[in-house]
Design a protein around this motif. Structure first.
Motif, mmCIF file in Angstrom:
data_model
loop_
_atom_site.group_PDB
_atom_site.id
_atom_site.type_symbol
_atom_site.label_atom_id
_atom_site.label_comp_id
_atom_site.label_asym_id
_atom_site.label_seq_id
_atom_site.Cartn_x
_atom_site.Cartn_y
_atom_site.Cartn_z
ATOM 1 N N ARG A 213 -15.243 -2.158 13.030
ATOM 2 C CA ARG A 213 -15.235 -3.340 12.312
ATOM 3 C C ARG A 213 -14.321 -4.542 12.849
ATOM 4 N N SER B 207 -24.067 -1.205 3.221
ATOM 5 C CA SER B 207 -23.710 -0.054 4.063
ATOM 6 C C SER B 207 -22.183 -0.226 4.474
ATOM 7 N N SER C 101 -19.229 3.243 16.950
ATOM 8 C CA SER C 101 -18.170 3.774 16.634
ATOM 9 C C SER C 101 -17.113 3.613 18.127
ATOM 10 N N ARG D 275 -21.509 13.816 4.745
ATOM 11 C CA ARG D 275 -21.071 12.119 4.953
ATOM 12 C C ARG D 275 -22.136 11.853 6.170
ATOM 13 N N THR D 276 -22.214 10.457 6.078
ATOM 14 C CA THR D 276 -22.978 9.846 7.109
ATOM 15 C C THR D 276 -22.146 9.399 8.360
ATOM 16 N N LEU D 277 -22.290 9.781 9.401
ATOM 17 C CA LEU D 277 -21.602 9.577 10.742
ATOM 18 C C LEU D 277 -22.435 9.098 11.789
ATOM 19 N N SER E 180 -27.025 6.803 12.827
ATOM 20 C CA SER E 180 -26.057 7.904 12.120
ATOM 21 C C SER E 180 -27.035 8.781 11.592
ATOM 22 N N ALA F 284 -15.682 6.730 12.581
ATOM 23 C CA ALA F 284 -16.493 5.673 11.880
ATOM 24 C C ALA F 284 -16.833 4.681 12.773
ATOM 25 N N TYR F 285 -17.692 3.669 12.001
ATOM 26 C CA TYR F 285 -18.081 2.468 12.705
ATOM 27 C C TYR F 285 -16.733 1.583 12.735
ATOM 28 N N VAL G 99 -10.380 1.973 9.980
ATOM 29 C CA VAL G 99 -11.716 2.926 9.821
ATOM 30 C C VAL G 99 -11.272 4.247 9.807
ATOM 31 N N ASP G 100 -11.935 5.102 9.217
ATOM 32 C CA ASP G 100 -11.867 6.661 9.569
ATOM 33 C C ASP G 100 -12.069 7.086 10.804
ATOM 34 N N GLU G 101 -11.438 8.064 11.098
ATOM 35 C CA GLU G 101 -11.953 8.703 12.691
ATOM 36 C C GLU G 101 -13.301 9.008 12.802
#
Length: 412
Positions: free
Chosen positions: A112, A179, A124, A238-240, A205, A109-110, A105-107
């Motif tokens: 998974r 989402s 996160s 962005r949603t973080l 978020s 981010a949630y 995942v991106d730095e």
């Protein structure tokens, strides 16, 4: 174990795992040898099933219907809710390693995680410890007053909830919106008596203005404009994750929709609200029982109405087919009579030809009689009984499934 496994067409080791899942005691290795010499230990009794225990198993996956949820006796008001800070709940124990074993995942981010049978926590990496600490306090608080917290057993068919992780929830999301958040295979639930209430911890978020700088995005608030040269950058929203948590309690029963949530602010932590959340969930469970009973009553009413409508459709279809069989039988009888009448007309013609044939010379008469024989063979039977036997009565075409109620049905 091997002999019992043969009855279910599975291996002994497979049946041993089933016994473990159902919490059924079984003989230890070497039991039968010890029994032969009188040294076998006493058989363990079957323990009582607790709320959240799986109590049935089927090789084809069809499990028994779970009993109806019921509340326990009301908890005494002077029974305190305790939060043992040093106790690590079984659902939280070892969970951190599984969450960190996440899909890329991106730095920020949630996470998974690959494992799908985990405690219902969506967070996160930066907020993982905080979320698990909240879940641990909450689960221990429930169990301090006798309420068990587990991952829902498969035989109760409990469902999870679609989370809205936004801290500020504006207009409702499109029902087709996805989402991409991680969710477990089965929900985490607390049993108030035998009433299951779903529990989900999610890091909220927010929409953040991000700036693209040197190949990566950073928060625009953290960006510092260089003095000596100019950066070629741009911004996007962005949603973080925010680092603040929300607890959602909800109905895991598909026939009742209910949820309540508590969320922390910049000034208030959810861990300070845990002791007050427990009685709120207990009260909600009491209301949930009434809603489930009402839902079951409505489902039964709908079932009766649906079956009555289906029965009316079947009777209407039966009546239509009875009427159709009568109509078809009448038409067929008319066709049989008409066919015989046409045949008789042809037969009169052939009889006239036969009479005239006898007046012909012998050579011509033989050939003509042969032609008459072929013509009569083409026509087939001329017996009116054969024609009448081919006719089918209405009852021979279709017999009503509701004797005496079919419209126009003749008596046998």
């Amino acid at each position: 174990m091997i002999k019992v496994a043969e009855r279910f067409d599975v291996s002994g080791s497979y049946l041993a795992r089933v016994c473990t899942v159902l919490n059924v005691p079984r003989p230890e290795r070497g039991y039968w040898s010890k029994l032969a010499v009188g040294q076998a230990p006493k058989a363990e009794p079957l323990p009582d099933a607790r709320p959240g225990d799986q109590i049935s198993w089927s090789k084809d996956g069809e499990l028994q219907v779970a009993p109806k949820p019921r509340l326990p006796p009301r908890r005494r008001l002077d029974t305190p809710v305790r939060i043992p800070r040093t106790k690590l709940h079984g659902l939280v124990l070892g969970a951190k390693e599984h969450f960190e074993n996440s899909r890329p995942v991106d730095e920020g981010a949630y996470l998974r995680p690959f494992k799908k049978l985990l405690v219902d926590v969506t967070t996160s990496k930066d907020c993982l410890d905080k979320a698990l600490d909240l879940a641990n306090d909450l689960f221990n608080a429930f169990e301090s007053v006798g309420h068990r917290v587990v991952i829902a057993p498969p035989d109760e068919h409990l469902r999870g909830i679609t989370l809205d992780e936004r801290e500020v929830r504006g207009k409702q999301r499109n029902p087709y919106y996805h989402s991409g958040l991680w969710s477990p295979n089965r929900p985490t639930v607390v049993y108030i008596g035998s009433v299951a209430v779903g529990l989900s911890v999610v890091e909220m978020s927010e929409d953040v203005l991000m700036r693209y700088v040197n190949g990566k995005y950073i928060r625009d608030a953290d960006y510092v404009q260089p003095v000596r040269f100019r950066d070629y950058t741009w911004t996007t929203t962005r949603t973080l994750p925010t680092g603040r948590l929300r607890l959602v309690a909800y109905s895991p029963y598909w026939r009742v929709s209910w949820s309540a949530d508590w969320q922390e602010t910049r000034q208030t932590s959810l861990r300070s609200l845990v002791k007050s959340i427990v009685p709120s969930v207990e009260a909600a469970a009491a209301d949930l029982v009434g809603k489930l009973e009402e839902a079951d009553r409505q489902i039964e009413i709908e079932r009766i109405e649906r079956e009555a409508a289906e029965e009316r459709c079947r009777r209407e279809e039966d009546r239509r087919r009875v009427e159709q069989s009568i109509q078809d039988s009448k038409e067929h009888l008319g066709k049989v009579i008409q066919q015989w009448s046409n045949l008789m007309s042809i037969e009169r013609f052939l009889s006239g030809v036969e009479q005239r044939t006898h007046e012909l010379p012998d050579d011509d008469r033989v050939g003509m009689l042969e032609r008459l024989r072929l013509a009569r063979d083409f026509l087939g039977t001329q017996d009116p009984l054969d024609f009448f036997r081919s006719w089918k009565t209405p009852q021979e075409r279709y017999r009503s499934k509701y004797p005496g109620t079919g419209s126009g049905e003749a008596n046998p």
